[in-house]
Design a protein around this motif. Structure first.
Motif, PDB file in Angstrom:
ATOM      1  N   MET A  96     -39.114  18.744  15.835  1.00 10.44           N
ATOM      2  CA  MET A  96     -38.505  17.499  15.365  1.00 10.44           C
ATOM      3  C   MET A  96     -38.867  16.330  16.279  1.00 10.44           C
ATOM      4  O   MET A  96     -39.146  15.228  15.816  1.00 10.44           O
ATOM      5  CB  MET A  96     -36.997  17.667  15.240  1.00 10.44           C
ATOM      6  CG  MET A  96     -36.586  18.623  14.122  1.00 10.44           C
ATOM      7  SD  MET A  96     -34.798  18.847  13.964  1.00 10.44           S
ATOM      8  CE  MET A  96     -34.315  17.280  13.234  1.00 10.44           C
ATOM      9  N   ARG A  97     -38.880  16.582  17.581  1.00  7.83           N
ATOM     10  CA  ARG A  97     -39.256  15.527  18.517  1.00  7.83           C
ATOM     11  C   ARG A  97     -40.736  15.154  18.372  1.00  7.83           C
ATOM     12  O   ARG A  97     -41.100  13.973  18.415  1.00  7.83           O
ATOM     13  CB  ARG A  97     -38.938  15.949  19.952  1.00  7.83           C
ATOM     14  CG  ARG A  97     -37.439  16.007  20.243  1.00  7.83           C
ATOM     15  CD  ARG A  97     -37.137  16.247  21.702  1.00  7.83           C
ATOM     16  NE  ARG A  97     -35.698  16.275  21.927  1.00  7.83           N
ATOM     17  CZ  ARG A  97     -34.933  15.196  22.053  1.00  7.83           C
ATOM     18  NH1 ARG A  97     -35.490  13.990  21.985  1.00  7.83           N
ATOM     19  NH2 ARG A  97     -33.632  15.301  22.255  1.00  7.83           N
ATOM     20  N   ASN A  98     -41.578  16.168  18.205  1.00 10.57           N
ATOM     21  CA  ASN A  98     -43.008  15.899  18.001  1.00 10.57           C
ATOM     22  C   ASN A  98     -43.241  15.117  16.705  1.00 10.57           C
ATOM     23  O   ASN A  98     -44.108  14.243  16.640  1.00 10.57           O
ATOM     24  CB  ASN A  98     -43.797  17.206  17.960  1.00 10.57           C
ATOM     25  CG  ASN A  98     -43.944  17.849  19.327  1.00 10.57           C
ATOM     26  OD1 ASN A  98     -43.688  17.219  20.350  1.00 10.57           O
ATOM     27  ND2 ASN A  98     -44.337  19.103  19.357  1.00 10.57           N
ATOM     28  N   LEU A  99     -42.475  15.467  15.670  1.00  8.91           N
ATOM     29  CA  LEU A  99     -42.581  14.750  14.403  1.00  8.91           C
ATOM     30  C   LEU A  99     -42.225  13.283  14.588  1.00  8.91           C
ATOM     31  O   LEU A  99     -42.919  12.388  14.086  1.00  8.91           O
ATOM     32  CB  LEU A  99     -41.669  15.398  13.351  1.00  8.91           C
ATOM     33  CG  LEU A  99     -41.536  14.661  12.018  1.00  8.91           C
ATOM     34  CD1 LEU A  99     -42.882  14.534  11.326  1.00  8.91           C
ATOM     35  CD2 LEU A  99     -40.530  15.385  11.120  1.00  8.91           C
ATOM     36  N   MET A 100     -41.140  13.028  15.325  1.00  6.43           N
ATOM     37  CA  MET A 100     -40.729  11.648  15.556  1.00  6.43           C
ATOM     38  C   MET A 100     -41.810  10.891  16.327  1.00  6.43           C
ATOM     39  O   MET A 100     -42.136   9.736  16.000  1.00  6.43           O
ATOM     40  CB  MET A 100     -39.413  11.634  16.348  1.00  6.43           C
ATOM     41  CG  MET A 100     -38.767  10.261  16.451  1.00  6.43           C
ATOM     42  SD  MET A 100     -38.122   9.682  14.871  1.00  6.43           S
ATOM     43  CE  MET A 100     -39.220   8.332  14.516  1.00  6.43           C
ATOM     44  N   VAL A 166     -35.575  13.338   9.824  1.00  7.21           N
ATOM     45  CA  VAL A 166     -36.402  12.502  10.700  1.00  7.21           C
ATOM     46  C   VAL A 166     -37.178  11.470   9.878  1.00  7.21           C
ATOM     47  O   VAL A 166     -37.176  10.283  10.200  1.00  7.21           O
ATOM     48  CB  VAL A 166     -37.385  13.368  11.517  1.00  7.21           C
ATOM     49  CG1 VAL A 166     -38.273  12.477  12.385  1.00  7.21           C
ATOM     50  CG2 VAL A 166     -36.626  14.358  12.382  1.00  7.21           C
ATOM     51  N   THR A 167     -37.825  11.917   8.802  1.00  6.39           N
ATOM     52  CA  THR A 167     -38.674  11.003   8.037  1.00  6.39           C
ATOM     53  C   THR A 167     -37.865   9.927   7.317  1.00  6.39           C
ATOM     54  O   THR A 167     -38.283   8.765   7.264  1.00  6.39           O
ATOM     55  CB  THR A 167     -39.546  11.764   7.024  1.00  6.39           C
ATOM     56  OG1 THR A 167     -38.710  12.504   6.124  1.00  6.39           O
ATOM     57  CG2 THR A 167     -40.473  12.738   7.742  1.00  6.39           C
ATOM     58  N   VAL A 184     -28.594   9.343  19.351  1.00  3.80           N
ATOM     59  CA  VAL A 184     -28.640   9.513  17.899  1.00  3.80           C
ATOM     60  C   VAL A 184     -29.591  10.640  17.521  1.00  3.80           C
ATOM     61  O   VAL A 184     -29.271  11.481  16.672  1.00  3.80           O
ATOM     62  CB  VAL A 184     -29.079   8.190  17.213  1.00  3.80           C
ATOM     63  CG1 VAL A 184     -29.430   8.430  15.753  1.00  3.80           C
ATOM     64  CG2 VAL A 184     -27.980   7.146  17.327  1.00  3.80           C
ATOM     65  N   PHE A 185     -30.752  10.673  18.164  1.00  9.28           N
ATOM     66  CA  PHE A 185     -31.728  11.697  17.814  1.00  9.28           C
ATOM     67  C   PHE A 185     -31.212  13.092  18.183  1.00  9.28           C
ATOM     68  O   PHE A 185     -31.442  14.058  17.446  1.00  9.28           O
ATOM     69  CB  PHE A 185     -33.073  11.424  18.480  1.00  9.28           C
ATOM     70  CG  PHE A 185     -34.205  12.154  17.819  1.00  9.28           C
ATOM     71  CD1 PHE A 185     -34.584  11.840  16.520  1.00  9.28           C
ATOM     72  CD2 PHE A 185     -34.885  13.159  18.481  1.00  9.28           C
ATOM     73  CE1 PHE A 185     -35.619  12.519  15.893  1.00  9.28           C
ATOM     74  CE2 PHE A 185     -35.919  13.837  17.861  1.00  9.28           C
ATOM     75  CZ  PHE A 185     -36.290  13.518  16.563  1.00  9.28           C
ATOM     76  N   SER A 186     -30.524  13.202  19.284  1.00  8.72           N
ATOM     77  CA  SER A 186     -29.924  14.489  19.675  1.00  8.72           C
ATOM     78  C   SER A 186     -28.896  14.937  18.637  1.00  8.72           C
ATOM     79  O   SER A 186     -28.787  16.134  18.329  1.00  8.72           O
ATOM     80  CB  SER A 186     -29.266  14.380  21.057  1.00  8.72           C
ATOM     81  OG  SER A 186     -30.239  14.152  22.055  1.00  8.72           O
ATOM     82  N   GLN A 187     -28.156  13.971  18.084  1.00 12.74           N
ATOM     83  CA  GLN A 187     -27.187  14.300  17.028  1.00 12.74           C
ATOM     84  C   GLN A 187     -27.899  14.804  15.776  1.00 12.74           C
ATOM     85  O   GLN A 187     -27.452  15.777  15.147  1.00 12.74           O
ATOM     86  CB  GLN A 187     -26.347  13.061  16.691  1.00 12.74           C
ATOM     87  CG  GLN A 187     -25.358  12.668  17.765  1.00 12.74           C
ATOM     88  CD  GLN A 187     -24.643  11.370  17.436  1.00 12.74           C
ATOM     89  OE1 GLN A 187     -24.968  10.683  16.465  1.00 12.74           O
ATOM     90  NE2 GLN A 187     -23.656  11.029  18.246  1.00 12.74           N
ATOM     91  N   ILE A 188     -29.002  14.173  15.433  1.00  8.36           N
ATOM     92  CA  ILE A 188     -29.775  14.590  14.262  1.00  8.36           C
ATOM     93  C   ILE A 188     -30.249  16.033  14.445  1.00  8.36           C
ATOM     94  O   ILE A 188     -30.161  16.857  13.527  1.00  8.36           O
ATOM     95  CB  ILE A 188     -30.976  13.651  14.038  1.00  8.36           C
ATOM     96  CG1 ILE A 188     -30.502  12.251  13.667  1.00  8.36           C
ATOM     97  CG2 ILE A 188     -31.903  14.196  12.946  1.00  8.36           C
ATOM     98  CD1 ILE A 188     -31.591  11.199  13.706  1.00  8.36           C
ATOM     99  N   ILE A 189     -30.764  16.333  15.624  1.00  7.14           N
ATOM    100  CA  ILE A 189     -31.259  17.682  15.905  1.00  7.14           C
ATOM    101  C   ILE A 189     -30.138  18.707  15.793  1.00  7.14           C
ATOM    102  O   ILE A 189     -30.303  19.764  15.169  1.00  7.14           O
ATOM    103  CB  ILE A 189     -31.910  17.741  17.301  1.00  7.14           C
ATOM    104  CG1 ILE A 189     -33.212  16.936  17.301  1.00  7.14           C
ATOM    105  CG2 ILE A 189     -32.173  19.188  17.728  1.00  7.14           C
ATOM    106  CD1 ILE A 189     -33.802  16.710  18.684  1.00  7.14           C
TER     107      ILE A 189
END
Length: 198
Positions: A96-100, A166-167, A184-189
């Motif tokens: 997910m991080r690589n995708l972002m 993510v997208t 926020v991104f940690s929450q998404i994960i």
């Protein structure tokens, strides 16, 4: 004695890349219905006949560009991850991080993929062909299911919860209606992981 030399047209990698980028930019700007070989040639700074050195026709060009970008996306998402050995949760987070990171660094390519995915051309031209690039993801999901870590659902369903949050939020970010932060991104994960874990 007269010697005749046959004129040959050689492929130039720089011209090929210019055509790729011109096509991606124009599709993002004007869409599939308005794009033409002449417009692409003008944007790329080549003659229309040059495009046919690289591609048979417009469909062949779109297919090759789409597959090229999908392959680039898959490599970007995998990065240095060992999808066969790394722990499943950490692997999903890294993907997910690589995708972002890919989306932030390759905005034009990402928007091209999104537009192409919503076109009937994706089924006609290359939906099956692009699946091979994502085999490591499917293998990873199956491994997680066998380890009793992931829900017993179709891999596409499980991967959707990692890809689409993510997208979709990235597109909102590009429009200026959503702002990413590490919190926020940690929450998404975490929310995505909670959705797919057993």
């Amino acid at each position: 004695m007269n010697v005749y030399y046959r004129t040959m047209r050689y492929k130039d990698e720089n011209k090929s890349e210019s055509i790729f980028q011109a096509t991606i930019q124009l599709l993002n700007e004007i869409g599939f219905s308005e794009i033409s070989m002449s417009k692409i040639a003008k944007r790329a700074g080549v003659s229309p006949s040059t495009i046919y050195v690289y591609f048979e026709n417009k469909e062949d060009m779109l297919k090759k560009i789409y597959l090229n970008v999908k392959e680039k996306l898959s490599y970007g998402m995998i990065g240095d991850i060992d999808t066969e050995a790394d722990p499943t949760k950490e692997t999903f987070e890294a993907i997910m991080r690589n995708l972002m990171d890919f989306i932030k660094n390759n905005k034009e390519e990402f928007l091209f993929i999104e537009q192409f995915a919503n076109s009937p051309l994706v089924e006609k031209l290359c939906s099956e062909a692009s699946l091979k690039f994502f085999k490591p993801f499917y293998d990873m999901v199956e491994r997680g299911k066998k380890q009793n870590l992931l829900k017993n659902a179709h891999p596409d369903i499980l991967l959707t919860f990692c890809y689409f949050p993510v997208t979709q939020l990235a597109k909102e970010n590009f429009k200026g209606t959503f702002e990413f932060s590490e919190e926020v991104f940690s929450q998404i994960i975490e929310i995505s992981w909670d959705a797919i874990k057993k």
